[in-house]
Structures are given as structure tokens and as C-alpha cells.
Design a protein around this motif. Structure first.
Motif, PDB file in Angstrom:
ATOM      1  N   GLU A 105      38.005  48.195   6.068  1.00 27.20           N
ATOM      2  CA  GLU A 105      37.748  47.838   4.668  1.00 27.20           C
ATOM      3  C   GLU A 105      36.276  48.103   4.380  1.00 27.20           C
ATOM      4  O   GLU A 105      35.414  47.720   5.153  1.00 27.20           O
ATOM      5  N   VAL A 106      36.015  48.767   3.270  1.00 24.14           N
ATOM      6  CA  VAL A 106      34.623  48.913   2.843  1.00 24.14           C
ATOM      7  C   VAL A 106      34.510  48.224   1.492  1.00 24.14           C
ATOM      8  O   VAL A 106      35.213  48.585   0.549  1.00 24.14           O
ATOM      9  N   ARG A 107      33.633  47.207   1.406  1.00 25.33           N
ATOM     10  CA  ARG A 107      33.502  46.461   0.156  1.00 25.33           C
ATOM     11  C   ARG A 107      32.533  47.140  -0.782  1.00 25.33           C
ATOM     12  O   ARG A 107      31.706  47.948  -0.372  1.00 25.33           O
ATOM     13  N   LYS A 108      32.621  46.764  -2.037  1.00 19.68           N
ATOM     14  CA  LYS A 108      31.764  47.348  -3.061  1.00 19.68           C
ATOM     15  C   LYS A 108      30.292  47.075  -2.736  1.00 19.68           C
ATOM     16  O   LYS A 108      29.928  45.956  -2.389  1.00 19.68           O
ATOM     17  N   GLY A 109      29.493  48.117  -2.820  1.00 19.92           N
ATOM     18  CA  GLY A 109      28.058  47.963  -2.592  1.00 19.92           C
ATOM     19  C   GLY A 109      27.647  47.911  -1.134  1.00 19.92           C
ATOM     20  O   GLY A 109      26.475  47.773  -0.814  1.00 19.92           O
ATOM     21  N   GLU A 110      28.636  48.047  -0.263  1.00 23.61           N
ATOM     22  CA  GLU A 110      28.343  47.941   1.154  1.00 23.61           C
ATOM     23  C   GLU A 110      27.978  49.307   1.744  1.00 23.61           C
ATOM     24  O   GLU A 110      28.536  50.325   1.352  1.00 23.61           O
ATOM     25  N   ALA A 111      27.039  49.312   2.684  1.00 22.72           N
ATOM     26  CA  ALA A 111      26.739  50.544   3.417  1.00 22.72           C
ATOM     27  C   ALA A 111      27.278  50.387   4.833  1.00 22.72           C
ATOM     28  O   ALA A 111      26.780  49.571   5.605  1.00 22.72           O
ATOM     29  N   VAL A 112      28.316  51.151   5.139  1.00 21.81           N
ATOM     30  CA  VAL A 112      28.927  51.075   6.462  1.00 21.81           C
ATOM     31  C   VAL A 112      28.524  52.316   7.244  1.00 21.81           C
ATOM     32  O   VAL A 112      28.692  53.439   6.767  1.00 21.81           O
ATOM     33  N   VAL A 113      27.967  52.097   8.422  1.00 16.55           N
ATOM     34  CA  VAL A 113      27.578  53.229   9.249  1.00 16.55           C
ATOM     35  C   VAL A 113      28.525  53.313  10.432  1.00 16.55           C
ATOM     36  O   VAL A 113      28.759  52.317  11.125  1.00 16.55           O
ATOM     37  N   VAL A 114      29.095  54.499  10.636  1.00 16.78           N
ATOM     38  CA  VAL A 114      30.039  54.702  11.727  1.00 16.78           C
ATOM     39  C   VAL A 114      29.323  55.444  12.848  1.00 16.78           C
ATOM     40  O   VAL A 114      28.767  56.525  12.638  1.00 16.78           O
ATOM     41  N   ILE A 115      29.305  54.841  14.027  1.00 20.48           N
ATOM     42  CA  ILE A 115      28.684  55.495  15.176  1.00 20.48           C
ATOM     43  C   ILE A 115      29.729  55.658  16.269  1.00 20.48           C
ATOM     44  O   ILE A 115      30.820  55.069  16.207  1.00 20.48           O
ATOM     45  N   GLY A 116      29.367  56.449  17.280  1.00 23.58           N
ATOM     46  CA  GLY A 116      30.287  56.658  18.391  1.00 23.58           C
ATOM     47  C   GLY A 116      30.057  58.026  18.997  1.00 23.58           C
ATOM     48  O   GLY A 116      29.440  58.880  18.366  1.00 23.58           O
ATOM     49  N   PRO A 117      30.555  58.222  20.224  1.00 21.10           N
ATOM     50  CA  PRO A 117      30.338  59.515  20.889  1.00 21.10           C
ATOM     51  C   PRO A 117      31.037  60.659  20.144  1.00 21.10           C
ATOM     52  O   PRO A 117      31.924  60.428  19.326  1.00 21.10           O
ATOM     53  N   SER A 118      30.605  61.901  20.426  1.00 24.22           N
ATOM     54  CA  SER A 118      31.247  63.063  19.822  1.00 24.22           C
ATOM     55  C   SER A 118      32.730  63.062  20.165  1.00 24.22           C
ATOM     56  O   SER A 118      33.110  62.718  21.273  1.00 24.22           O
ATOM     57  N   GLY A 119      33.540  63.450  19.186  1.00 25.55           N
ATOM     58  CA  GLY A 119      34.971  63.513  19.433  1.00 25.55           C
ATOM     59  C   GLY A 119      35.650  62.166  19.354  1.00 25.55           C
ATOM     60  O   GLY A 119      36.810  62.018  19.725  1.00 25.55           O
ATOM     61  N   SER A 120      34.946  61.155  18.853  1.00 25.43           N
ATOM     62  CA  SER A 120      35.567  59.831  18.779  1.00 25.43           C
ATOM     63  C   SER A 120      36.390  59.668  17.509  1.00 25.43           C
ATOM     64  O   SER A 120      37.042  58.655  17.310  1.00 25.43           O
ATOM     65  N   GLY A 121      36.354  60.669  16.618  1.00 24.49           N
ATOM     66  CA  GLY A 121      37.189  60.615  15.422  1.00 24.49           C
ATOM     67  C   GLY A 121      36.451  60.199  14.160  1.00 24.49           C
ATOM     68  O   GLY A 121      37.071  60.036  13.107  1.00 24.49           O
ATOM     69  N   LYS A 122      35.122  60.058  14.238  1.00 26.52           N
ATOM     70  CA  LYS A 122      34.347  59.589  13.086  1.00 26.52           C
ATOM     71  C   LYS A 122      34.475  60.526  11.890  1.00 26.52           C
ATOM     72  O   LYS A 122      34.787  60.106  10.770  1.00 26.52           O
ATOM     73  N   SER A 123      34.235  61.820  12.148  1.00 27.98           N
ATOM     74  CA  SER A 123      34.292  62.793  11.049  1.00 27.98           C
ATOM     75  C   SER A 123      35.703  62.913  10.496  1.00 27.98           C
ATOM     76  O   SER A 123      35.899  62.997   9.287  1.00 27.98           O
ATOM     77  N   THR A 124      36.678  62.918  11.389  1.00 25.33           N
ATOM     78  CA  THR A 124      38.072  63.019  10.954  1.00 25.33           C
ATOM     79  C   THR A 124      38.431  61.837  10.064  1.00 25.33           C
ATOM     80  O   THR A 124      39.156  61.991   9.083  1.00 25.33           O
ATOM     81  N   LEU A 125      37.912  60.666  10.412  1.00 21.98           N
ATOM     82  CA  LEU A 125      38.177  59.488   9.590  1.00 21.98           C
ATOM     83  C   LEU A 125      37.655  59.719   8.162  1.00 21.98           C
ATOM     84  O   LEU A 125      38.383  59.502   7.183  1.00 21.98           O
ATOM     85  N   LEU A 126      36.421  60.203   8.038  1.00 20.07           N
ATOM     86  CA  LEU A 126      35.873  60.478   6.704  1.00 20.07           C
ATOM     87  C   LEU A 126      36.707  61.527   5.977  1.00 20.07           C
ATOM     88  O   LEU A 126      37.012  61.392   4.795  1.00 20.07           O
ATOM     89  N   ARG A 127      37.065  62.572   6.717  1.00 15.88           N
ATOM     90  CA  ARG A 127      37.826  63.663   6.098  1.00 15.88           C
ATOM     91  C   ARG A 127      39.215  63.207   5.652  1.00 15.88           C
ATOM     92  O   ARG A 127      39.751  63.707   4.666  1.00 15.88           O
ATOM     93  N   CYS A 128      39.788  62.261   6.379  1.00 10.43           N
ATOM     94  CA  CYS A 128      41.083  61.711   5.964  1.00 10.43           C
ATOM     95  C   CYS A 128      40.912  60.826   4.733  1.00 10.43           C
ATOM     96  O   CYS A 128      41.729  60.853   3.817  1.00 10.43           O
ATOM     97  N   ILE A 129      39.830  60.047   4.722  1.00  8.08           N
ATOM     98  CA  ILE A 129      39.626  59.127   3.605  1.00  8.08           C
ATOM     99  C   ILE A 129      39.477  59.885   2.293  1.00  8.08           C
ATOM    100  O   ILE A 129      40.020  59.500   1.266  1.00  8.08           O
TER     101      ILE A 129
END
Lengths: 253, 222
Positions: A23-47
Motif C-alpha cells: 500500500e502506498v498512501r497519499k503523500g508518502e515517499a516509498v523507497v524500494v531497495i534490494g539486490p539486482s534481480g529482486s523484482g523491484k523494477s518489475t514491480l514498478l512496471r507492473c504497477i
């Protein structure tokens, strides 16, 4: 603002996202970290609907955006409703995606004119205001080839903001930059967060995550392993994997 | 034994050759226009999601790229009327045959140009909310044309020379007139050399112009 439920994504036999809920709330800055290939970019691309998940749902501002039942295939259908929800989100990529055949100003005004139906002068005024905001007012008439990497990324931010999105997604936007240019892009993003923009940021810049994030999400192996305030996640991670990752990246500094 | 060149036959031949040249240019221009329009359709068909469409267009392309243009010309001129039972004037046959031929080549050039546009450019356009036609018109095609135009121009120059094939079915182009004059004067060496010179003097500046354009377009790319 963004609600992700049960997101799953496979590339061939590789499971990239496993049951991701966020869940990302209004006005919130959520930073996603993790090793390469952990799915971070794919998550953004799916969203944002660039990648079709195999299962799961995405709601944006309470509106259903993506809904996939297991076993459904093929690309997402880009209906009018889909596009109007998609437009609530802006995104900046790791690669430079300014359109090379247009000036910076034309890059920024294209979507407001064609998508929002703004008049030329109106769109140009908005574009100049946004370019000033990212410190590029003097580059309006330049072509992207004349810009440094950092300037291109700042211009891309202005281009995304021109549609007045409610959420901004940043996918490793400083990873292709020379070290001395990273700061100018991060400070624009920091300003944006300070202005109250809802943001989801995938990055390897731990300093930025520490200072700017309201919440840090750690991903590994396609799962969200841990999330919390940056102070908690960075100093006293609960999970072993988070600790291992944080130790590794922080000893680097 | 040495050959004695008899260039005196040339001045008398020139008016007839120029008359042929006019037809050569007409065929070239008509086929470039129709062929390019066909090429756009071919590229669209080749990139279509429907496999039935893209596969059949691919077969068409491979057929016309993989067989001699001369055979295609003869086939359209002689065989098509027999099969379809319709009489076509020879000008129409050669236009149809050559258009089908270059349409395959233009089509591949256009497809390659479109596919050369990086995926992230397309994605950036998509998330800016641009509709499919807008995405093509403002983002993909302007960039693709910078890649396509030099290729299309050099295909067109080849076409200009390849139109000489139509002389084999009795269409009075530059090559046809040169062959007729050769037999009339018994001076094929002189006449054909002059004809070649006429082709060259038109094709070569076009080639140079293409090269200049290519360099200029390459400079504005990134």
C-alpha cells in the motif's frame, strides 16, 4: 493511493514477483531497495501497466487498474479507462527516454497538448514553469542530445509532471549517471517529496532512501521481505536477508 | 585487330534515347510512389499481431525478394492475363510487377526502421498516455523515417536502373530504344555506352545526395 494485491509475475520459468502486497498512501515517499534481480523494477512496471502480471490486482486512487486472474495471458488491454488511470501516474526510467527528434520544450508539451487537450501557449507556459522547477529553463529549446545525463533525467521528470500526475514512479533513475550528476537529480526528487508528491522510488542510493523515504521496502527473490521506517530498516532490520543486504551496501560507503 | 569507335552515330540517336528516358523516369516515379504506399501496408502487415496476416505478408516478401525481377515481370505480363483472363496494357503490367517487387523491399526497410526504435521510447510514449496513432505519428515514425529514408532512396536508385528490364517485354524505355538503335546502326557498343552514361549521370548525383542526407540524419539522431 496505490494498492497492490497478490501480484505475481513470471518471465518464462523465472518467477520475478511472488505474491506482492503493498500500500502506498497519499503523500508518502516509498523507497524500494534490494539486490539486482529482486523484482523491484518489475514491480514498478507492473504497477504502471507496462508489464502484464500473471495474477494480482492494482488499484490506483481507489480505481481498479489491473485485475488478473491466474492463467490469464496476453498484453493488457489499453482501453480508455486504462489510459485514464495510467495517466494518474508518471514514470521516469533508468535509460534516457527523452524523444531525440523534439526539443526539450516539445518533449514536455507533447502529452499535455495531445492527451489533455491543452492549447499550445498554455502547455508551453506549464512546461516552462516545470523546467524552471527542475533548473532547466535555459534548455527549453535545446535538443536532448545537447543535455548531460543528469539534465536529461531532470527534463524527463518535468515531462512526467506536465500531466499533473498524482503519483511519480522512479525506476533507478540515477543508475546510468556519472557520479557527479547523481546529486542534481536526487535533489529534484527530494524537493518533489517535500512538496508532498506521492512517490515510489527504486534506487541503489541508500543515502537518499535514508533521508527522503517515509517508508523503505526491502525486496529479495520477488518478495517483499521487510518494510518500515528508514531508521528501523537501516539500523535494526528484523530479517536476516535485509541485514545481510544492508551490511553489504553500507560497508561499501 | 582494333575496334574503331564510331561516335558519329550518337548525335542522331540522342533524341530517341531521351524519348526513352522520359518513359524510364515516368515508370520510376510512378513505381516509387505506388511501391512506397504498398511498402507502408506491407510493414504494417508484417508487424500485425494477427499471425495469419504477418505470415502471409512475410511469404509475399520472401517470394518477391527471392526471385528475379525479370521473371516477375514476365510472369505478370504473360501469365497473369491467362490466369485471370484480363488484358492489361503493357504499361500497367510493368507498373504492377515492379510495384509488387519494390513494395516488398520498401516494406522491409520500413519495418526495420520502426523496429529500430528503442522499446523504452515506445514505453515512454505509452505512459504519457499517447494513443496508438499519436504514438506512431509523434514518436515512432519521425525517428523511424530518419533510418528509412536513406535506405528507401538507395532502393529507389536501384529501381531506376532496374526499370531497364521492361525493355524485354517491348516497353519503349531508355534501354529499349538503345537496343533498337543498336540493331539499326550496327553500333551497340557506342549506343549502349551512351545509354549507360545517361543512367549514370542521373543515378550518381542521387547516390551522392543520399550519402550526404544519411550523414546529416545520423548527426541529429542521439
Amino acid at each position: 493511493m496505490i494498492s497492490v494485491r497478490g501480484l505475481n509475475k513470471r518471465f518464462g520459468t523465472l518467477q520475478v514477483l511472488r505474491d506482492v502486497n503493498l500500500e502506498v498512501r497519499k503523500g508518502e515517499a516509498v523507497v524500494v531497495i534490494g539486490p539486482s534481480g529482486s523484482g523491484k523494477s518489475t514491480l514498478l512496471r507492473c504497477i504502471i501497466g507496462l508489464e502484464a502480471p500473471d495474477a494480482g490486482e492494482v488499484f490506483v486512487d481507489g480505481r481498479p487498474f489491473i485485475r488478473r486472474v491466474d492463467g490469464e495471458h496476453g498484453p493488457l488491454r489499453r482501453t480508455r479507462e486504462f489510459r485514464s488511470v495510467q495517466r494518474l501516474m508518471g514514470m521516469v526510467f533508468q535509460q534516457f527516454t527523452m524523444f531525440p527528434h523534439l526539443t526539450v520544450l516539445q518533449n514536455v508539451t507533447l502529452a499535455p497538448i495531445r492527451v489533455l487537450g491543452l492549447k499550445g501557449e498554455e502547455a508551453a507556459a506549464r512546461a516552462r514553469r516545470l523546467l524552471a522547477k527542475v533548473g532547466l529553463e535555459d534548455k527549453a529549446l535545446a535538443h536532448p542530445e545537447k543535455l548531460s545525463g543528469g539534465q536529461k533525467q531532470r527534463a524527463s521528470i518535468a515531462r512526467a509532471l506536465a500531466l499533473e500526475p498524482q503519483i511519480m514512479l522512479f525506476d533507478e533513475v540515477t543508475s546510468a549517471l556519472d557520479p557527479e550528476l547523481i546529486h542534481e537529480v536526487l535533489s529534484v526528487m527530494k524537493q518533489l517529496a517535500a512538496d508532498g508528491m506521492t512517490m515510489m522510488v527504486v534506487t541503489h542510493e541508500m543515502g537518499f532512501a535514508h533521508k527522503v523515504a517515509d517508508r523503505v521496502v526491502f525486496m529479495d527473490g520477488g518478495r517483499i521481505i521487510e518494510e518500515g521506517k528508514p531508521s528501523e530498516v537501516f539500523t535494526s532490520p528484523k530479517e536476516v536477508r535485509t541485514k545481510a543486504f544492508i551490511d553489504k551496501v553500507l560497508t561499501h560507503i | 585487330m582494333s575496334y574503331e569507335w564510331a561516335w558519329r552515330v550518337v548525335p542522331r540517336a540522342l533524341p530517341v534515347l531521351f524519348q526513352g528516358l522520359r518513359l524510364t523516369l515516368l515508370v520510376t516515379v510512378v513505381v516509387i510512389i505506388l511501391g512506397f504506399l504498398l511498402g507502408i501496408l506491407v510493414a504494417a502487415g508484417r508487424l500485425a499481431r494477427n499471425p495469419l496476416i504477418s505470415k502471409s505478408v512475410a511469404m509475399y516478401i520472401e517470394f518477391f525478394r527471392g526471385t528475379p525481377a525479370l521473371v516477375q515481370l514476365v510472369w505478370v505480363y504473360y501469365c497473369l492475363p491467362i490466369i485471370l483472363g484480363l488484358e492489361m496494357p503493357s504499361f500497367a503490367s510493368i507498373v504492377v510487377a515492379l510495384t509488387l517487387n519494390v513494395g516488398a523491399f520498401y516494406g522491409e526497410a520500413i519495418r526495420a526502421g520502426i523496429q529500430a526504435i528503442p522499446r523504452d521510447q515506445v514505453e515512454a510514449a505509452e505512459i504519457l498516455g499517447l494513443s496508438y496513432p499519436d504514438k506512431m505519428r509523434f514518436v515512432v515514425l519521425p525517428q523511424a523515417f530518419r533510418i528509412i529514408i536513406p535506405v528507401a532512396l538507395s532502393l529507389s536508385i536501384s529501381l531506376f536502373k532496374d526499370t531497364s528490364l521492361v525493355s524485354t517485354i517491348g516497353v519503349a524505355d531508355l534501354m529499349y530504344q538503345a537496343r533498337v538503335l543498336s540493331t539499326e546502326t550496327y553500333r551497340p557498343m557506342e549506343i549502349l555506352t551512351v545509354a549507360a552514361f545517361i543512367y549514370f549521370i542521373i543515378a550518381f548525383p542521387c547516390t551522392l545526395a543520399t550519402r550526404v542526407l544519411e550523414l546529416r540524419l545520423a548527426r541529429v539522431r542521439h
